[in-house]
Design a protein around this motif. Structure first.
Motif, short mmCIF file in Angstrom:
data_model
loop_
_atom_site.label_atom_id
_atom_site.label_comp_id
_atom_site.label_asym_id
_atom_site.label_seq_id
_atom_site.Cartn_x
_atom_site.Cartn_y
_atom_site.Cartn_z
N ALA A 95 0.83 -1.21 0.00
CA ALA A 95 0.00 0.00 0.00
C ALA A 95 0.86 1.25 0.00
O ALA A 95 0.60 2.20 -0.76
CB ALA A 95 -0.95 -0.02 1.21
N VAL A 96 1.90 1.27 0.81
CA VAL A 96 2.79 2.43 0.86
C VAL A 96 3.49 2.62 -0.48
O VAL A 96 3.60 3.74 -0.98
CB VAL A 96 3.81 2.29 2.01
CG1 VAL A 96 4.92 3.31 1.91
CG2 VAL A 96 3.11 2.39 3.35
N SER A 97 3.94 1.54 -1.09
CA SER A 97 4.64 1.67 -2.37
C SER A 97 3.70 2.11 -3.48
O SER A 97 4.10 2.90 -4.35
CB SER A 97 5.34 0.36 -2.75
OG SER A 97 4.41 -0.65 -2.99
N VAL A 98 2.46 1.66 -3.49
CA VAL A 98 1.51 2.10 -4.51
C VAL A 98 1.25 3.60 -4.39
O VAL A 98 1.27 4.33 -5.38
CB VAL A 98 0.18 1.30 -4.41
CG1 VAL A 98 -0.93 1.97 -5.20
CG2 VAL A 98 0.38 -0.12 -4.89
N VAL A 99 1.05 4.07 -3.17
CA VAL A 99 0.83 5.51 -2.97
C VAL A 99 2.06 6.30 -3.38
O VAL A 99 1.96 7.31 -4.09
CB VAL A 99 0.44 5.80 -1.50
CG1 VAL A 99 0.46 7.29 -1.21
CG2 VAL A 99 -0.92 5.21 -1.18
N PHE A 100 3.24 5.83 -2.95
CA PHE A 100 4.48 6.53 -3.30
C PHE A 100 4.66 6.62 -4.81
O PHE A 100 4.94 7.69 -5.35
CB PHE A 100 5.69 5.85 -2.67
CG PHE A 100 7.00 6.43 -3.11
CD1 PHE A 100 7.47 7.61 -2.57
CD2 PHE A 100 7.76 5.79 -4.08
CE1 PHE A 100 8.67 8.15 -2.99
CE2 PHE A 100 8.96 6.33 -4.51
CZ PHE A 100 9.42 7.50 -3.95
N TYR A 101 4.53 5.51 -5.52
CA TYR A 101 4.77 5.51 -6.96
C TYR A 101 3.67 6.23 -7.73
O TYR A 101 3.92 6.77 -8.80
CB TYR A 101 5.00 4.10 -7.48
CG TYR A 101 6.38 3.61 -7.14
CD1 TYR A 101 7.50 4.21 -7.70
CD2 TYR A 101 6.58 2.59 -6.22
CE1 TYR A 101 8.77 3.80 -7.37
CE2 TYR A 101 7.85 2.17 -5.89
CZ TYR A 101 8.94 2.78 -6.48
OH TYR A 101 10.19 2.37 -6.14
N PHE A 102 2.47 6.26 -7.20
CA PHE A 102 1.41 7.05 -7.84
C PHE A 102 1.75 8.54 -7.77
O PHE A 102 1.65 9.26 -8.76
CB PHE A 102 0.06 6.77 -7.18
CG PHE A 102 -1.06 7.57 -7.78
CD1 PHE A 102 -1.60 7.21 -9.00
CD2 PHE A 102 -1.56 8.68 -7.13
CE1 PHE A 102 -2.63 7.95 -9.56
CE2 PHE A 102 -2.58 9.43 -7.68
CZ PHE A 102 -3.13 9.06 -8.91
N ILE A 103 2.17 8.98 -6.58
CA ILE A 103 2.57 10.38 -6.41
C ILE A 103 3.79 10.69 -7.29
O ILE A 103 3.85 11.72 -7.95
CB ILE A 103 2.83 10.71 -4.93
CG1 ILE A 103 1.52 10.64 -4.15
CG2 ILE A 103 3.49 12.07 -4.77
CD1 ILE A 103 1.70 10.68 -2.65
N TRP A 104 4.73 9.76 -7.33
CA TRP A 104 5.92 9.95 -8.16
C TRP A 104 5.55 10.07 -9.64
O TRP A 104 6.06 10.94 -10.34
CB TRP A 104 6.89 8.79 -7.94
CG TRP A 104 8.10 8.85 -8.84
CD1 TRP A 104 8.30 8.18 -9.99
CD2 TRP A 104 9.25 9.66 -8.63
NE1 TRP A 104 9.51 8.50 -10.52
CE2 TRP A 104 10.12 9.42 -9.71
CE3 TRP A 104 9.64 10.55 -7.64
CZ2 TRP A 104 11.35 10.04 -9.83
CZ3 TRP A 104 10.87 11.16 -7.77
CH2 TRP A 104 11.71 10.91 -8.85
#
Length: 105
Positions: free
Chosen positions: A74-83
């Motif tokens: 979940a953290v990685s999905v949010v991070f890469y979406f923002i990126w």
């Protein structure tokens, strides 16, 4: 008790997994990819070893690992979406058009 030497080998295997996904030039790059392929099954074997401690209930440990992986996901999905939104905006592309394209069928 945690086995520190297996932790070190697991870290090396994780680095080799990254080497599989990085493109190195020439014949050396192909050799690195071939040699690094052993890291994936080894990484999973060592990870499986850490799931089954002798002093711990296996089903409780596995559930804990699954929840930990879901949090990381979940953290990685949010991070890469923002990126990705940032990179689209940086390149002058329309972020909302990209998001609409993601969610439309």
């Amino acid at each position: 008790m945690r086995n520190k030497s297996l932790d070190a080998v697991k870290a090396i295997a994780a680095c080799l997994v990254v080497c599989i996904h990085v493109s190195f030039p020439g014949q050396v790059g192909q050799l690195v990819k071939v040699l690094a392929r052993c890291a994936v099954p080894f990484f999973f074997m060592v990870s499986g070893y850490f799931c089954y401690y002798q002093n711990c209930n296996a089903s409780k440990r596995i559930l804990s690992k699954i929840l930990h992986i879901m949090k990381l996901f979940a953290v990685s999905v949010v991070f890469y979406f923002i990126w990705e939104c940032f990179m689209k905006a940086w390149n002058g592309e329309r972020v909302w058009t990209w998001i609409k394209g993601l969610v439309s069928t």
